[in-house]
Each structure stands twice: as structure tokens, then as C-alpha cells.
Design an enzyme around this catalytic site. Structure first.
Site, PDB file in Angstrom:
ATOM      1  N   ASP A  32       0.865  -1.192   0.000  1.00 59.58           N
ATOM      2  CA  ASP A  32       0.000   0.000   0.000  1.00 59.58           C
ATOM      3  C   ASP A  32       0.899   1.238   0.000  1.00 59.58           C
ATOM      4  O   ASP A  32       1.607   1.499   0.983  1.00 59.58           O
ATOM      5  CB  ASP A  32      -0.879  -0.056   1.263  1.00 59.58           C
ATOM      6  N   HIS A  33       0.833   2.002  -1.071  1.00 60.96           N
ATOM      7  CA  HIS A  33       1.744   3.139  -1.213  1.00 60.96           C
ATOM      8  C   HIS A  33       1.472   4.242  -0.198  1.00 60.96           C
ATOM      9  O   HIS A  33       2.308   5.108   0.040  1.00 60.96           O
ATOM     10  CB  HIS A  33       1.641   3.701  -2.644  1.00 60.96           C
ATOM     11  N   ARG A  34       0.304   4.221   0.448  1.00 60.26           N
ATOM     12  CA  ARG A  34       0.030   5.238   1.468  1.00 60.26           C
ATOM     13  C   ARG A  34       0.930   5.040   2.680  1.00 60.26           C
ATOM     14  O   ARG A  34       1.162   5.962   3.453  1.00 60.26           O
ATOM     15  CB  ARG A  34      -1.437   5.158   1.910  1.00 60.26           C
TER      16      ARG A  34
END
Ligand code: COA
Length: 450
Positions: free
Chosen positions: A422-424
Site C-alpha cells: 500500500d503506497h500510502r
């Protein structure tokens, strides 16, 4: 001639003292046949008391929170002349069932009542007829089989609110409830529609303005067979769709040299042939991931609103292919277990999964997931992150490859790794560090067993 009708709570099965949770109309409102007047909520169901005729609401006899039972008058309706003329006369001795049938106009044969109400303006200033006779036209029973009953065990909104949402094309699953017991109110639907519109959700904005799912008569092209989706596929499908749409995931590919590890695994299994324990590649992967989760704690986290929850336990799920579909059993406390213990436990869980005997507890609590397709094949894939986890490691089939060792090409057993994150929470540099570290662990079995 118009007629004043007292609308009473119909037969609602064995329920008494049922609370009024919604008053859907107010005096002066024009109503159609079956327009909801008030909503009641028993322990098991929400039920609208519908208007038995088209007309004008003259009085509301209940308020929110009142507890009422069968026979209680909820409203007084002044039916329009044509509705009264076409509808059954209460004094004519019609039974409730007969009346229900006669009021249930089919679309192909509209009754005068439906025609009249279709033309009625909203909240007209019609003078009250003092000469209108009063009757107590009741409505059909509100229990299973009754036309106005709504399944309530899982109901989170009254039928009228559902109807309102349906008319607006609102997916009730997306509406934030503010009513008691997480019930969705009409206002909640309105707020949702407004928020979608103001965020440009109608077109080109942040909402998903998708085309409807294509409906094709496949038989036009050749013979077909239709089978229902398995329960597991239906549930996992919903989860996968949410995760695919909501998680901005990126997949990072790498390779691990598992030549020595595989040699060690084969040797161990040979030595312990009669022990009944088979050391699997999966068990090494789970161990390597647990060590990497400790080194890179962001991988052992979940997003919770504006916070990141960092976990200090190490439960790792693994995707298991079963005849019914994909399930994810979880090996708990991987940090406290040896590789052979992990292998034994994962093997037992995989068997239970195939037999359809996993319990919900055995499938919950994971911090991270491993998806191994290596026993089948493939060179790379993009696993979908399993929310609320933030990453998943996929591995494909290892293969002998010529690797340059500085002097010559040497045959090495190479395991393809595909890490989706998850790039967040995890950026590309961190994800690559994680992959490199896991590859190092798998390349040197000593680091794994330390
Ligand atoms: N490369 C090459 N061979 C591999 C391998 C890999 N990465 N991983 C396993 N194998 C071999 C094993 O060594 C074994 O061979 P062996 O019997 O000679 O020792 C054989 O493949 C079968 O292994 P497998 O059944 O995969 O056992 P496992 O313990 O490694 O994996 C599961 C167990 C539950 C992960 C596996 O059975 C499974 O269900 N995999 C599918 C997961 C899935 O569907 N993921 C996709 C999610 S979208």
C-alpha cells in the site's frame, strides 16, 4: 365523494409495543396507495405502514418513539374522490385480504386510485371536507407473505428509505448510518447523494463513474452453462474488489537465490522421512517474512483513519487454494515458532482449508500475507493486498538460472518474488529494502534459523 380513513397498524405477527422509528409524512402531504406513512421496528424487522389509499394526510396520530401495536391508529387520510370510488368500501365488508388484492393494482391494469394519485400535486392546499365519512380502512398484514414486509434480520434501513435510495440509484452499502443501531435514515441517503454530487462523482470526479456491467446473452454465440458462485467466491470477491479499488498498491518484483535453502530443505526432509513432518518452502517464507516485519515495522501495520496502528505480534496468513475458492488461514505468533513447527501448523491449516473446516478464528488476525503459487508455476504476478494489512508477498515457481558470479555463469535456483504494498504506508524504497532483505534471508539459511 372523498372519504376520511383512519389508518391502523395491521396484523404484524406476534409483535406488540413496537416502536415508531420514522414518520414519513406530515399533515397536508399527498400520498399514493402504499406510500409509507410510518415505520415500525420490531426486534427482527423494520416495517412501513403504508397508506391504503391515495389522498391527503390530514392527521398523524403517532410520533417518533411511540410504542404501538396492531389496531393503533397511525394517521388519518382523506382519500381522493376517485380513489374512494374505485377502492373497496370498508363498510362493504371486504376482508383485509380482499382489500389488499383490490388495492394492489398491476402496472398493466392501473386502478382509478393510482391514476388519481399520479396527477396529485405535492402538498396541495385542498380544503378539508367536513362532510366526509370516517372509516378505518386497514392495510394488509405486515409479516412474511404480506406485501409490505421487509426482511429485517440484516435490515439497516426502513423499506421507505430503501425505496428512496433505490430511486436515486444509491448503493446502501456506501451510506454512513446515523440512526439508532446504525440504521440508515432518509437524511443519510440525501447527505450521501449531496457529497457525491459536490465531489464531482457524477462524472470525471473522484467517484467511480463506471459503465454498468455488460449484460450479454452468451447463448447467441454458443452453448453455455450457468453455475452459482460458491459462497467463498462471493465473500472473497467482495473483499478483493474493495481492496483492489481502495488500496493504491504497487507491486515490486525481485528474486531470491534459494539454491542452498532448497538443498537444505530436501536434506532435512530426507533425514526426517519417517517423522511425518515435511518442511515446506512456505514455512521458510513465513519465517523470513516475520523477521522482515520486525526489521521494517511499517509492514506490520494498518491504517486506521489518520493513524497507523503498529502491531507487536506476528501473525501471518497464507493464501490456500481450495476446491471452493481461495481462503487465507493464519499462522499465529510465527516469531515464537521454529520452521518445523510452522510447517506442521501450516500443513494442518491447509488441509483444514481444503476440507472446508477452517474456523473464522483460524482465518483472522493476520498482519501480513504470503501467497505462494510456486507449486503450480508462473514467473511473476500482482497479489492484491488483504485489507487492513498493508502488504502481501507473492512467490512464483523457482527455476534454475545461469547467474554471473564474477568469474562465470553458475546454475542457481532462483525464486521470483512479487511484493504488493500500500503506497500510502510503504513507498518504493522501503518496499525494495524489504524485498532485498527477504531475499538475503532466503539466500542464507543460517540467517533464517538464528
Ligand atoms: N518453486 C518451485 N516449487 C515449489 C515452490 C516454488 N516456489 N513452492 C512449492 N514448490 C513445490 C514443493 O516443493 C512441492 O514439491 P515436493 O512435494 O516435491 O516437495 C510442490 O511444489 C507442492 O507444494 P505446495 O502444494 O505448493 O505446498 P506448499 O507447502 O509449498 O504450499 C499452499 C502450500 C497452501 C500455499 C499451496 O498448496 C497453495 O494452496 N498454493 C496456492 C496459493 C494461491 O492460490 N495463491 C494465489 C492467490 S491469488
Amino acid at each position: 365523494m372523498s372519504q376520511v380513513i383512519e389508518v391502523k397498524v395491521p396484523d404484524i405477527g406476534n409483535y406488540t409495543n413496537v416502536p415508531v422509528i420514522d414518520v414519513c409524512v406530515q399533515p397536508g402531504d399527498a400520498v399514493k396507495i402504499d406510500s409509507p406513512l410510518v415505520t415500525l421496528e420490531s426486534e427482527k424487522a423494520t416495517m412501513d405502514v403504508p397508506s391504503p389509499a391515495a389522498g391527503i394526510v390530514r392527521e398523524i396520530k403517532v410520533k417518533l418513539g411511540d410504542r404501538i401495536s396492531e389496531g393503533h391508529v397511525v394517521a388519518v387520510i382523506e382519500s381522493s374522490a376517485s380513489a374512494a370510488g374505485d377502492g373497496p368500501s370498508p363498510s362493504a365488508g371486504n376482508s383485509t385480504a380482499e382489500r389488499a388484492r383490490s388495492l394492489d393494482a398491476s402496472p398493466s391494469q392501473p386502478t382509478g386510485a393510482r391514476s388519481a394519485q399520479a396527477a396529485a400535486p405535492a402538498r396541495p392546499e385542498a380544503p378539508r371536507s367536513t362532510s366526509a365519512p370516517t372509516s378505518s380502512l386497514s392495510v394488509p398484514p405486515l409479516y412474511p407473505g404480506g406485501s409490505a414486509f421487509t426482511l429485517g434480520a440484516h435490515a439497516h434501513a426502513s423499506p421507505s428509505v430503501r425505496f428512496y435510495a433505490r430511486e436515486l440509484g444509491v448503493d446502501m452499502g456506501k451510506v454512513r448510518p446515523t440512526g439508532p443501531k446504525d440504521r440508515i435514515l432518509k437524511e443519510d441517503v440525501t447527505v450521501f447523494v449531496k457529497s457525491v454530487m459536490s465531489s464531482g462523482g457524477g462524472s470525471g470526479g473522484t467517484g467511480l463513474d463506471l459503465l454498468p456491467w455488460p449484460r450479454i446473452d452468451f447463448q447467441k454465440f454458443g452453448p453455455v452453462e450457468t453455475k452459482p458462485l460458491s459462497k467463498i467466491k462471493k465473500i472473497s470477491g467482495q473483499n478483493l474488489l474493495r481492496n483492489w479499488v481502495m488500496i493504491p498498491a504497487v507491486t515490486y518484483h525481485d528474486e531470491a537465490d534459494i539454491t542452498e535453502l532448497e538443498a537444505f530443505r530436501v536434506e532435512m526432509n530426507k533425514e526426517n522421512e519417517n517423522s511425518g513432518v515435511k518442511i515446506t518452502m512456505l514455512s521458510f517464507l513465513l519465517k523470513a517474512c516475520e523477521i522482515a516485519l520486525k526489521k521494517y515495522p511499517e509492514f506490520n501495520s494498518s491504517i486506521d483513519g489518520e493513524n497507523l496502528v503498529l502491531k507487536h505480534y506476528y501473525h501471518i496468513g497464507f493464501a490456500a487454494d481450495t476446491p471452493q475458492g481461495l481462503v487465507v488461514p493464519v499462522v499465529k505468533n510465527v516469531d515464537q515458532k521454529s520452521i518445523s513447527e510452522i510447517a506442521t501448523e501450516a500443513g494442518a491449516l491447509a488441509k483444514k482449508a481444503r476440507d472446508g473446516k477452517l474456523t473464522p478464528a483460524e482465518m483472522s488476525g493476520a498482519c501480513f500475507t504470503v501467497s505462494s503459487l510456486g507449486g503450480i508455476g508462473g514467473t511473476a504476478f500482482s497479489p492484491i493486498v488483504n485489507a487492513p494489512e498493508v502488504a502481501i508477498l507473492g512467490v512464483s515457481k523457482s527455476a534454475m538460472k545461469p547467474v554471473w558470479n564474477g568469474k562465470e555463469f553458475a546454475p542457481r535456483l532462483i525464486l521470483p518474488m512479487s511484493l504488493s504494498a500500500d503506497h500510502r504506508v510503504i513507498d518504493g524504497a522501503l518496499a525494495t529494502h524489504f524485498n532485498v532483505f527477504v531475499a538475503q534471508l532466503l539466500s542464507d539459511v543460517r540467517r533464517l534459523v538464528l
